[in-house]
Design a protein around this motif. Structure first.
Motif, PDB file in Angstrom:
ATOM      1  N   ASP A   1     -27.577  41.016 -16.687  1.00  0.00           N
ATOM      2  CA  ASP A   1     -26.784  40.233 -18.035  1.00  0.00           C
ATOM      3  C   ASP A   1     -27.644  40.247 -19.080  1.00  0.00           C
ATOM      4  O   ASP A   1     -26.989  40.358 -20.369  1.00  0.00           O
TER       5      ASP A   1
ATOM      6  N   ARG B   1     -26.823  42.160 -23.005  1.00  0.00           N
ATOM      7  CA  ARG B   1     -26.701  41.631 -24.134  1.00  0.00           C
ATOM      8  C   ARG B   1     -27.823  41.995 -25.107  1.00  0.00           C
ATOM      9  O   ARG B   1     -27.484  42.273 -26.258  1.00  0.00           O
TER      10      ARG B   1
ATOM     11  N   ARG C   1     -26.797  43.969 -28.756  1.00  0.00           N
ATOM     12  CA  ARG C   1     -27.209  43.411 -29.914  1.00  0.00           C
ATOM     13  C   ARG C   1     -27.839  44.917 -30.777  1.00  0.00           C
ATOM     14  O   ARG C   1     -27.876  45.156 -31.933  1.00  0.00           O
TER      15      ARG C   1
END
Length: 552
Positions: free
Chosen positions: A105, A109, A113
């Protein structure tokens, strides 16, 4: 063990009592305490002095019930110990899995980004390049710098490109207003009699079967097909065979197009798009077709391409949520347009007949209309649910037909930007919608093929002779036929059988030369019966030894 220990020992570390033979065996195998998992040795065990000692039972053989019970008890002890160990290992694996999911996870992320920062950097770079492209040249620039500046001015939809688009649009719009419906257009009564008249059953390979897209050239003699087998093929209708195969893509073909020019002596240019993120431009040569150039402007599957009316520009859409405008001659991507409102990518694309606006279908069920010159989204049509599978502009430029996975065909008035009619297909699904050149008929293909008449929107024909789903369709000249590609590897033509047969005329030409072959039969009438395929000459002989030539 579930019974009083015969040789009890106690652990110095935690004070637990064990059966000596069981704990010694466990320490020999694992070297740990079976309860708290700490390191344990035989020196850590202290024998318990029981007083008085229990009297050991006499040894029994396996023939007695007590001995069997003892054996079963030992087996039960082993099973329980193994179960206890498995539970501990299971708990450890759960903890490791939880940690791995947390790391995954976090990685997702970080990637999201970074992609957002990359897109922002690309947009900033495009703005800088556009700013540099319109700057006037310096008086002190050398010849090499001037050449580089000229190269930069060619990129982007600049004034020269816009002028060409406006000129083409004005000419086409002016001609369209004067054009009337052709007098020899196929009437609606004939369309009602359409059925499957020609079938080519086995195009492309069987390993990855299915035709995904087709296109007709200007002469309507050549049919370009793309397949799931990563290849495109050119089928000659007159010769009834595949003339050449276009190999080079590494994944399935998503769209194919002819350029549409007839001034080339060798043949027309071919465009193919693929799920391998590339677009290939094919040029004819003495041996067939070869890849002239490759356009790699997208970061995901290219789902559709369209040629501009000038025959100088090509547009493409992709799952990466961008559409790109390319110069065919220089093989340059002039502009790549990305919208924050398009999240899941584009599924199909089509130019308006005048060439100044562009229609795109998206995976999130929205049809978007773009101004090509400014690359702005000027209109959005909502109402579908599911992926938009196909869009098609009518030749008069007023109407737009759209289809999606919700089994609806919506008709939009581009002058009022509104949905004025909806066709519901009750059975199966819809993969393609296509207008004929006159704009009088609309074909809808999916599980079957249906043809509707414009204005009244009455269903004229429903043809379900295909074995696989229909993936693409093209009307012939004057709507005399409809060419259909299917996932069952078949390429077929829908037309009126009676009209098709009227085109074939048999003529028997009597020759004065005596026949050298044996007589075919004793009946001159049977021998004179015209037979044979189109374009062949069949020799027949009659009882009077006269040779006939049967021409179709």
């Amino acid at each position: 063990s579930g019974e009083p220990p015969q040789e009890p020992v106690i652990s110095k570390r935690n004070g637990h009592v064990y059966e000596k033979k069981l704990i010694v065996k466990y320490i020999a195998d694992y070297g740990k305490d079976p309860i708290d998992g700490q390191d344990l040795t035989e020196e850590d065990l202290l024998e318990i002095k029981a007083s008085p000692k229990t009297v050991k039972p006499r040894p029994a053989t396996l023939t007695s019930i007590p001995s069997l019970l003892a054996v079963f008890q030992n087996e039960w002890d082993s099973l329980m110990l193994e179960t206890f160990t498995l539970k501990q290992q299971y708990q450890q694996v759960r903890q490791e899995l939880s940690h791995a999911l947390y790391q995954y996870d976090a990685a997702c992320r970080v990637i999201a980004r970074l992609m957002k920062e990359r897109d922002a950097a690309r947009e900033a770079l495009a703005n800088v390049q556009a700013h540099i492209a319109v700057q006037p040249p310096s008086d002190a620039a050398v010849s090499e710098a001037n050449a580089m500046e000229v190269e930069e001015e060619k990129k982007g939809i600049n004034d020269a490109v816009i002028e060409k688009l406006n000129e083409t649009s004005a000419n086409l719009s002016k001609a369209r207003k004067k054009r009337k419906a052709p007098p020899n257009l196929t009437p609606a009564d004939t369309i009602k009699e359409f059925s499957q008249t020609l079938v080519v059953p086995s195009l492309h390979t069987t390993s990855n079967p299915g035709i995904t897209c087709i296109d007709l050239d200007q002469t309507e003699k050549l049919i370009l097909t793309g397949g799931n087998d990563k290849k495109a093929q050119i089928f000659n209708r007159d010769k009834n065979k595949v003339e050449c195969a276009l190999k080079g893509h590494t994944k399935k073909i998503t769209d194919v197009l002819w350029l549409g020019r007839t001034d080339s002596e060798q043949g027309d240019t071919v465009f193919t798009s693929s799920a391998d993120k590339t677009i290939r431009i094919w040029k004819p040569n003495a041996k067939g077709y070869k890849t002239e150039s490759i356009i790699s402007a997208h970061s995901s599957e290219v789902t559709g391409i369209a040629v501009h009316a000038t025959k100088d520009y090509l547009v493409s859409v992709s799952h990466d949520s961008t559409w790109a405008f390319h110069d065919i001659e220089t093989v340059q991507t002039l502009v790549t347009v990305e919208s924050n409102e398009v999240k899941d990518g584009y599924s199909t694309v089509e130019f308006h007949p005048d060439g100044l606006i562009l229609g795109t279908g998206t995976i999130d069920s929205v049809v978007r209309i773009w101004d090509v010159k400014s690359q702005q989204n000027v209109a959005s049509f909502t109402g579908h649910t599911g992926r938009v599978t196909s869009i098609s502009f009518s030749e008069n430029g007023y109407f737009l037909a759209t289809a999606s996975e919700d089994n609806l065909v919506k008709l939009w008035d581009l002058r009022k930007l509104s949905n004025f009619h909806t066709l519901t297909i009750d059975v199966g699904k819809i993969n393609k919608v296509a207008w004929d050149y006159s704009g009088h008929y609309l074909a809808v293909g999916g599980t079957d093929v249906r043809i509707f008449q414009s204005k009244t929107w009455n269903q004229l024909a429903a043809i379900s002779e295909n074995n696989g789903d229909v993936t693409d369709m093209k009307f012939g000249e004057l709507a005399k036929c409809l060419v259909v590609g299917c996932l069952d590897r078949s390429l077929s033509s829908r037309s009126n059988k009676t009209e098709n047969e009227k085109k074939s005329v048999y003529v028997l030409v009597k020759r004065p030369v005596k026949a050298k072959t044996s007589q075919a039969s004793n009946s001159p009438e049977l021998d004179k019966k015209p037979t044979g395929d189109c374009g062949r000459i069949v020799k027949r002989s009659s009882p009077d030894n006269t040779t006939y030539l049967c021409r179709k």
